[in-house]
Design a protein around this motif. Structure first.
Motif, PDB file in Angstrom:
ATOM      1  N   ASN A   1       0.860  -1.178   0.000  1.00  0.00           N
ATOM      2  CA  ASN A   1       0.000   0.000   0.000  1.00  0.00           C
ATOM      3  C   ASN A   1       0.897   1.229   0.000  1.00  0.00           C
ATOM      4  N   PRO A   2       1.327   1.674  -1.198  1.00  0.00           N
ATOM      5  CA  PRO A   2       2.239   2.822  -1.250  1.00  0.00           C
ATOM      6  C   PRO A   2       1.652   4.084  -0.639  1.00  0.00           C
ATOM      7  N   LEU A   3       0.332   4.166  -0.555  1.00  0.00           N
ATOM      8  CA  LEU A   3      -0.299   5.352   0.025  1.00  0.00           C
ATOM      9  C   LEU A   3      -0.125   5.414   1.536  1.00  0.00           C
ATOM     10  N   ALA A   4       0.364   4.317   2.140  1.00  0.00           N
ATOM     11  CA  ALA A   4       0.587   4.307   3.587  1.00  0.00           C
ATOM     12  C   ALA A   4       1.991   4.769   3.962  1.00  0.00           C
ATOM     13  N   ALA A   5       2.817   5.085   2.966  1.00  0.00           N
ATOM     14  CA  ALA A   5       4.178   5.522   3.254  1.00  0.00           C
ATOM     15  C   ALA A   5       4.175   6.898   3.915  1.00  0.00           C
ATOM     16  N   VAL A   6       5.122   7.091   4.813  1.00  0.00           N
ATOM     17  CA  VAL A   6       5.298   8.383   5.472  1.00  0.00           C
ATOM     18  C   VAL A   6       6.612   8.968   4.998  1.00  0.00           C
ATOM     19  N   GLU A   7       6.554  10.143   4.382  1.00  0.00           N
ATOM     20  CA  GLU A   7       7.757  10.765   3.838  1.00  0.00           C
ATOM     21  C   GLU A   7       8.795  10.978   4.927  1.00  0.00           C
ATOM     22  N   GLY A   8      10.017  10.546   4.641  1.00  0.00           N
ATOM     23  CA  GLY A   8      11.105  10.742   5.585  1.00  0.00           C
ATOM     24  C   GLY A   8      11.285   9.623   6.583  1.00  0.00           C
ATOM     25  N   ILE A   9      10.387   8.641   6.575  1.00  0.00           N
ATOM     26  CA  ILE A   9      10.491   7.526   7.517  1.00  0.00           C
ATOM     27  C   ILE A   9      10.538   6.214   6.745  1.00  0.00           C
ATOM     28  N   ALA A  10      11.664   5.534   6.831  1.00  0.00           N
ATOM     29  CA  ALA A  10      11.822   4.225   6.194  1.00  0.00           C
ATOM     30  C   ALA A  10      11.610   3.163   7.267  1.00  0.00           C
TER      31      ALA A  10
ATOM     32  N   VAL B   1     -10.206  12.799  12.725  1.00  0.00           N
ATOM     33  CA  VAL B   1      -9.455  13.150  11.520  1.00  0.00           C
ATOM     34  C   VAL B   1      -8.215  13.941  11.923  1.00  0.00           C
ATOM     35  N   LEU B   2      -7.059  13.517  11.443  1.00  0.00           N
ATOM     36  CA  LEU B   2      -5.836  14.257  11.706  1.00  0.00           C
ATOM     37  C   LEU B   2      -5.826  15.517  10.841  1.00  0.00           C
ATOM     38  N   ASP B   3      -5.795  16.670  11.492  1.00  0.00           N
ATOM     39  CA  ASP B   3      -5.818  17.953  10.787  1.00  0.00           C
ATOM     40  C   ASP B   3      -4.868  18.894  11.509  1.00  0.00           C
ATOM     41  N   THR B   4      -3.612  18.909  11.086  1.00  0.00           N
ATOM     42  CA  THR B   4      -2.602  19.715  11.764  1.00  0.00           C
ATOM     43  C   THR B   4      -2.617  21.162  11.314  1.00  0.00           C
ATOM     44  N   THR B   5      -3.491  21.511  10.376  1.00  0.00           N
ATOM     45  CA  THR B   5      -3.596  22.898   9.924  1.00  0.00           C
ATOM     46  C   THR B   5      -4.676  23.659  10.676  1.00  0.00           C
TER      47      THR B   5
ATOM     48  N   PRO C   1      -4.795  11.701   5.814  1.00  0.00           N
ATOM     49  CA  PRO C   1      -6.003  12.514   5.621  1.00  0.00           C
ATOM     50  C   PRO C   1      -6.053  13.343   4.343  1.00  0.00           C
ATOM     51  N   GLU C   2      -4.998  13.282   3.511  1.00  0.00           N
ATOM     52  CA  GLU C   2      -4.895  14.233   2.394  1.00  0.00           C
ATOM     53  C   GLU C   2      -6.068  14.180   1.421  1.00  0.00           C
ATOM     54  N   ASP C   3      -6.607  12.990   1.146  1.00  0.00           N
ATOM     55  CA  ASP C   3      -7.641  12.851   0.123  1.00  0.00           C
ATOM     56  C   ASP C   3      -9.071  12.922   0.677  1.00  0.00           C
TER      57      ASP C   3
END
Length: 402
Positions: A40-49, A176-180, A262-264
């Motif tokens: 599930n590539p959509l579950a990747a978190v940028e900067g975390i391997a 819903v995660l909403d950091t903005t 939550p982006e989509d």
């Protein structure tokens, strides 16, 4: 910066991604380790391997036990480049066993947090299997400093009377995660598809309920196209023989694939009028007690939720005077509930959701920071204010080298 080791039962689970994003937004430095159940590539978190501990299969409990045992044997090698964490978070029972092993390898005195957001049906059995699993959970969790769960009904019906766990509970709803967002300001304004046929019901997230799929298919055919079902997310292969083929053969259903959470969310919920907030997967047990992600997601964007009578979700909605409640699990009952829907009735239901404070539905940056501070407090209680040391330092300096 607080060093957090997060142990996940499924690295492809979107809910794991949301928790990692929340911890990072709260100021934590997160190392993610866990098992791979699928891609599930959509579950990747940028900067975390992530550190992969092995592979498991959905619905194969015995296989997962073997995988966990194997991972514990190789954990020293897998985590050799990981800094000693200030706190270890174990998501689900199998990861609690891995957390105990990791804590020992890092030299002890690392507080463990047990995160359990679903109660598996095996844990509730009255026979020796259920008793053995609950005993194992109590044993593995006997030193856990905190229990995170997502519904008060889980505490009421399982953790308090049955589990044997002594860790204090922390309720973190599936918001819903909403950091903005600051969770303040004017009430939100929502845009909907045209209010009228075809009315659209969105069923998004973990698609694992055959009974819901059959009920909705029967209902839409009964309504002769006045209602349509939009499905998004990850179908559970263990629960459906051929999910996509079934949906293709249904004239008023469509499956639009996975999405980023939550982006989509604004886009996918903007395409529907109602949210299917019902799950019969473990009917009368976990499904009756949970407060699903889609409940908060749909209401965050003003979609009208449909819940099942007698569930924690229905109670949650009743307390806030929002949503619609299905009396019986049948296409006829659903037709009686919404079959004669009008634009005015829909507008009234949507307006009541808009009157709720946005903090009812979202987990914002302030919440993320408070969560990380809560974990930092556990660390202070366990071993004072000393910063986490690198694993490469000598053991006599309390580095926690593996």
């Amino acid at each position: 910066m607080l060093q957090i080791l997060y142990l996940a039962q499924d690295l492809a689970d979107p809910a794991v991604r949301r928790r990692i994003l929340a911890l990072v937004a709260g100021g934590g430095n997160v190392t993610l380790a866990g098992f791979r159940r699928g891609t599930n590539p959509l579950a990747a978190v940028e900067g975390i391997a992530p550190v992969e501990l092995g592979k498991t299969a959905d619905g194969r409990f015995v296989q997962r036990i073997g995988a966990v045992a194997g991972s514990c044997l190789s954990l020293k090698r897998k985590l050799r480049h990981v800094r000693k964490p200030d706190v270890i978070i174990a998501r689900n029972l199998e990861m609690l066993a891995v957390a105990r092993r990791a804590e020992a390898l890092f030299g002890g005195e690392v507080p463990i947090v047990y995160e359990c957001l679903d109660i598996h049906r095996l844990m509730l059995r009255g026979d020796w299997i259920g008793r053995a699993l609950r005993k194992a959970e109590a044993h593995l969790g006997r030193e856990a400093r905190l229990l995170i769960t997502s519904s008060p009904a889980f505490i009421e019906h399982y953790f308090r009377p049955l589990s044997g766990l002594q860790a204090p509970p922390l309720l973190i709803e599936n918001k819903v995660l909403d950091t903005t967002s600051a969770a303040e300001g004017e009430p939100p304004r929502f845009v909907y598809p045209d209010p009228g046929p075809p009315w659209k019901i969105g069923w998004f997230g973990a698609l694992r309920c055959r009974k819901s799929l059959s009920l909705l298919a029967e209902f839409t055919k009964k309504m002769e196209g006045r209602f349509e079902i939009v499905l998004r997310g990850r179908p559970a292969s263990s629960q459906f023989e051929d999910f996509e083929s079934f949906v293709r053969n249904e004239p008023f259903m469509r499956f639009a694939g996975a999405y980023r959470n939550p982006e989509d969310l604004p886009e996918i919920y903007g395409d529907v009028h109602f949210t299917w907030a019902i799950d019969f997967f473990e009917e009368g047990q976990n499904s009756a007690w949970l407060l699903p992600n889609r409940l908060y997601e749909g209401c965050r964007y003003g979609r009208v939720p449909i819940a099942m009578k007698g569930t924690e979700t229905a109670r949650f909605l009743s307390m806030r005077d929002v949503g619609l409640v299905l009396e019986e699990a049948s296409a006829d009952s659903l037709a009686a509930l919404i079959g004669a829907m009008t634009p005015d009735r829909f507008a009234d239901a949507a307006e009541r959701i808009g009157q709720c404070h946005v903090s009812t539905w979202i987990f914002n940056r302030t919440d993320c920071e408070a969560l990380v501070r809560r974990f930092a407090a556990l660390t202070r209680e366990a071993h004072g204010f000393a910063p986490a040391a690198a694993l490469s330092e000598p053991r006599h300096k309390q580095s926690g080298m593996l």
